[in-house]
Design a protein around this motif. Structure first.
Motif, PDB file in Angstrom:
ATOM      1  N   ARG A   1     -11.630  -2.474   3.379  1.00  0.00           N
ATOM      2  CA  ARG A   1     -10.310  -1.870   3.384  1.00  0.00           C
ATOM      3  C   ARG A   1      -9.214  -2.831   3.835  1.00  0.00           C
ATOM      4  N   ASP A   2      -8.101  -2.746   3.137  1.00  0.00           N
ATOM      5  CA  ASP A   2      -6.914  -3.499   3.540  1.00  0.00           C
ATOM      6  C   ASP A   2      -6.371  -2.840   4.812  1.00  0.00           C
ATOM      7  N   PRO A   3      -6.320  -3.581   5.925  1.00  0.00           N
ATOM      8  CA  PRO A   3      -5.906  -2.928   7.174  1.00  0.00           C
ATOM      9  C   PRO A   3      -4.458  -2.429   7.182  1.00  0.00           C
TER      10      PRO A   3
ATOM     11  N   ALA B   1     -26.414  -4.794   6.592  1.00  0.00           N
ATOM     12  CA  ALA B   1     -25.466  -3.838   7.160  1.00  0.00           C
ATOM     13  C   ALA B   1     -24.094  -4.506   7.127  1.00  0.00           C
ATOM     14  N   VAL B   2     -23.076  -3.757   6.683  1.00  0.00           N
ATOM     15  CA  VAL B   2     -21.708  -4.280   6.624  1.00  0.00           C
ATOM     16  C   VAL B   2     -20.828  -3.367   7.470  1.00  0.00           C
ATOM     17  N   PHE B   3     -20.302  -3.881   8.571  1.00  0.00           N
ATOM     18  CA  PHE B   3     -19.509  -3.051   9.495  1.00  0.00           C
ATOM     19  C   PHE B   3     -18.149  -3.672   9.747  1.00  0.00           C
ATOM     20  N   THR B   4     -17.128  -2.817   9.756  1.00  0.00           N
ATOM     21  CA  THR B   4     -15.766  -3.281  10.005  1.00  0.00           C
ATOM     22  C   THR B   4     -15.159  -2.498  11.160  1.00  0.00           C
ATOM     23  N   SER B   5     -14.540  -3.206  12.087  1.00  0.00           N
ATOM     24  CA  SER B   5     -13.734  -2.570  13.129  1.00  0.00           C
ATOM     25  C   SER B   5     -12.284  -2.919  12.859  1.00  0.00           C
ATOM     26  N   GLY B   6     -11.392  -1.923  12.962  1.00  0.00           N
ATOM     27  CA  GLY B   6     -10.006  -2.218  12.655  1.00  0.00           C
ATOM     28  C   GLY B   6      -9.031  -1.384  13.473  1.00  0.00           C
ATOM     29  N   ASP B   7      -7.792  -1.884  13.531  1.00  0.00           N
ATOM     30  CA  ASP B   7      -6.771  -1.200  14.345  1.00  0.00           C
ATOM     31  C   ASP B   7      -6.099  -0.065  13.579  1.00  0.00           C
ATOM     32  N   TYR B   8      -6.590   0.216  12.352  1.00  0.00           N
ATOM     33  CA  TYR B   8      -5.976   1.246  11.498  1.00  0.00           C
ATOM     34  C   TYR B   8      -6.741   2.560  11.536  1.00  0.00           C
TER      35      TYR B   8
ATOM     36  N   GLN C   1       7.427   3.252  20.852  1.00  0.00           N
ATOM     37  CA  GLN C   1       8.462   2.244  21.126  1.00  0.00           C
ATOM     38  C   GLN C   1       8.245   0.988  20.280  1.00  0.00           C
ATOM     39  N   GLY C   2       8.001   1.227  18.980  1.00  0.00           N
ATOM     40  CA  GLY C   2       7.926   0.123  18.025  1.00  0.00           C
ATOM     41  C   GLY C   2       6.626  -0.666  18.039  1.00  0.00           C
ATOM     42  N   ARG C   3       5.640  -0.199  18.831  1.00  0.00           N
ATOM     43  CA  ARG C   3       4.371  -0.955  18.846  1.00  0.00           C
ATOM     44  C   ARG C   3       3.198  -0.084  18.464  1.00  0.00           C
ATOM     45  N   ARG C   4       2.194  -0.716  17.874  1.00  0.00           N
ATOM     46  CA  ARG C   4       0.986   0.007  17.482  1.00  0.00           C
ATOM     47  C   ARG C   4      -0.019  -0.011  18.636  1.00  0.00           C
ATOM     48  N   TYR C   5      -0.547   1.148  18.949  1.00  0.00           N
ATOM     49  CA  TYR C   5      -1.601   1.269  19.966  1.00  0.00           C
ATOM     50  C   TYR C   5      -2.826   1.883  19.287  1.00  0.00           C
ATOM     51  N   HIS C   6      -3.962   1.207  19.384  1.00  0.00           N
ATOM     52  CA  HIS C   6      -5.150   1.682  18.661  1.00  0.00           C
ATOM     53  C   HIS C   6      -6.332   1.888  19.614  1.00  0.00           C
TER      54      HIS C   6
ATOM     55  N   LEU D   1      -6.088  -9.284  16.217  1.00  0.00           N
ATOM     56  CA  LEU D   1      -6.644  -9.075  14.886  1.00  0.00           C
ATOM     57  C   LEU D   1      -6.295  -7.689  14.366  1.00  0.00           C
ATOM     58  N   ARG D   2      -6.346  -7.569  13.036  1.00  0.00           N
ATOM     59  CA  ARG D   2      -6.204  -6.246  12.401  1.00  0.00           C
ATOM     60  C   ARG D   2      -7.569  -5.666  12.043  1.00  0.00           C
ATOM     61  N   SER D   3      -8.505  -6.536  11.673  1.00  0.00           N
ATOM     62  CA  SER D   3      -9.856  -6.035  11.395  1.00  0.00           C
ATOM     63  C   SER D   3     -10.871  -7.165  11.453  1.00  0.00           C
ATOM     64  N   VAL D   4     -12.103  -6.798  11.670  1.00  0.00           N
ATOM     65  CA  VAL D   4     -13.223  -7.748  11.646  1.00  0.00           C
ATOM     66  C   VAL D   4     -14.377  -7.107  10.888  1.00  0.00           C
TER      67      VAL D   4
END
Ligand code: AMP
Ligand code: MG
Length: 350
Positions: free
Chosen positions: A225-227, A243-250, A257-262, A276-279
């Motif tokens: 997935r495109d993060p 096994a293919v695993f992705t962790s992401g901030d999405y 206040q203008g910032r992303r919290y994941h 990072l956005r994803s791994v």
């Protein structure tokens, strides 16, 4: 006479051919089943010419997915949730053998990832409000609360597992296996499918997956997935057992206040991990791939060092600038999709 014999022979040949076509001619097809578990859509695809067998295997797996989800949920039910309730009173908690095995694996992965994968941060996940499956929180917790959690930070090494019970020092330790339960489940799912003589399948839990065999002439191919979009930005090939695993901030996040919290928290800072956005990790064990993806995400731009320490050879990261960094062995498996292609840096240390 000769004509009759020839006629009979032709008939027999036709009958034999018809039987062969009916037998092997149950042409291979993909049987797809979907089920909601672990807060996501679990999709099972079996490539087979025996659809009855595939149906039976899918049904058996569906029942187990529900069971695992209930038993391993940290806050609801009477499995891990009951352990957490008991630990919060400072008392030892009874654990069934399977959960004890998971906790031992979690402890080992905590050590192997140098503490970046840390299931002892259940209390911090709750503090941030990321423990609800449905709705994300709307703002960060108060600073002093984070500081207090850090000062009294419970450690995975404080957990003692023996003879059907677990104990922790104090009453602060709350376990959250969300960073690797899906992987653990997928390993179990693949083992069950193999027991059921399924030779070609993929179990995909919301983009995290493990495969058996192939899809006909070719290897299974899966999208990453495109993060920052709705589609995929890359396709990777997965071969038998991968096994293919992705962790992401999405996956679970809010803006404040203008910032992303994941939802992937750095136990050293008490805050969402940065850099990072994803791994994405490919390896031959889903529990390890799951924990590793979470851990490398927490490591941020330092991920190559941890990947090397863990001997992970197939890793791809999307940085917070949108660039792609990947290992040489991973680059052999990846094809980028879409325009313009991302800026890609292949690391040469492997
Ligand atoms: P994943 O999507 O596999 O990276 O797992 C994310 C989930 O794991 C979160 O929703 C939390 O429940 C939990 N989690 C968050 N941060 C960590 C961490 N540093 N180590 C282990 N589990 C974590
Ligand atoms: Mg994970």
């Amino acid at each position: 006479m000769r004509a009759d014999t020839a006629g009979a022979g032709t008939l027999i040949l036709c009958a034999a051919l018809a039987a062969a076509i009916a037998g092997c001619g149950r042409e291979a097809q993909t049987v797809n089943r979907q089920h909601l578990a672990f807060g996501t859509l679990v999709e099972l695809s079996i490539y087979t010419d025996d659809t009855d067998r595939a149906e039976r295997a899918a049904e058996r797996l569906r029942a187990r997915l529900d069971d695992w989800h209930n038993r391993w949920h940290p806050w609801e039910g009477d499995g891990l949730a009951a352990v957490n309730r008991r630990l919060a009173t400072g008392q030892p908690a009874a654990v069934e053998p399977e959960l004890a095995d998971m906790l031992r694996r979690a402890q080992a992965l905590h050590a192997e990832t140098d503490g970046h994968f840390d299931p002892a941060l259940g209390g911090l996940v709750r503090l941030w409000g990321f423990h609800h499956d449905e709705s994300p929180p709307s703002q960060p917790p108060a600073e002093p609360d984070i500081e207090r959690w850090l000062a009294e930070r419970p450690e995975m090494t404080d957990l003692h597992i023996s003879e059907g019970r677990v104990t922790a020092s104090g009453d602060r330790l709350q376990l959250d296996l969300g960073g690797f339960a899906k992987g653990y489940a997928l390993d179990r799912a693949i083992a069950m499918l193999r027991e059921d003589d399924i030779g070609n399948a993929i179990v995909n839990a919301g983009g995290d997956l493990r495969v058996i065999g192939r899809h006909g002439e070719r290897a299974w191919r899966v999208g990453i997935r495109d993060p920052r979009g709705n589609g995929v930005f890359a396709a990777v090939e997965a071969t038998d057992g991968d096994a293919v695993f992705t962790s992401g901030d999405y996956e679970r996040f809010f803006h404040w206040q203008g910032r992303r919290y994941h939802h992937i928290l750095d136990p050293r800072t008490g805050r969402p991990a940065r850099g990072l956005r994803s791994v994405t990790v490919i390896t031959d064990n889903a529990a390890r791939a799951d924990a590793a993806a979470t851990a490398l995400f927490v490591a941020g731009r330092q991920w190559p060092r941890l990947a090397r320490e863990m001997d992970l050879t197939r890793v791809m990261a999307v940085t917070d600038d949108g660039d792609v960094e990947l290992t040489g062995t991973m680059s052999e498996r990846v094809q980028f999709i879409g325009e313009p292609p991302p800026r890609v840096e292949t690391l040469t240390w492997q």
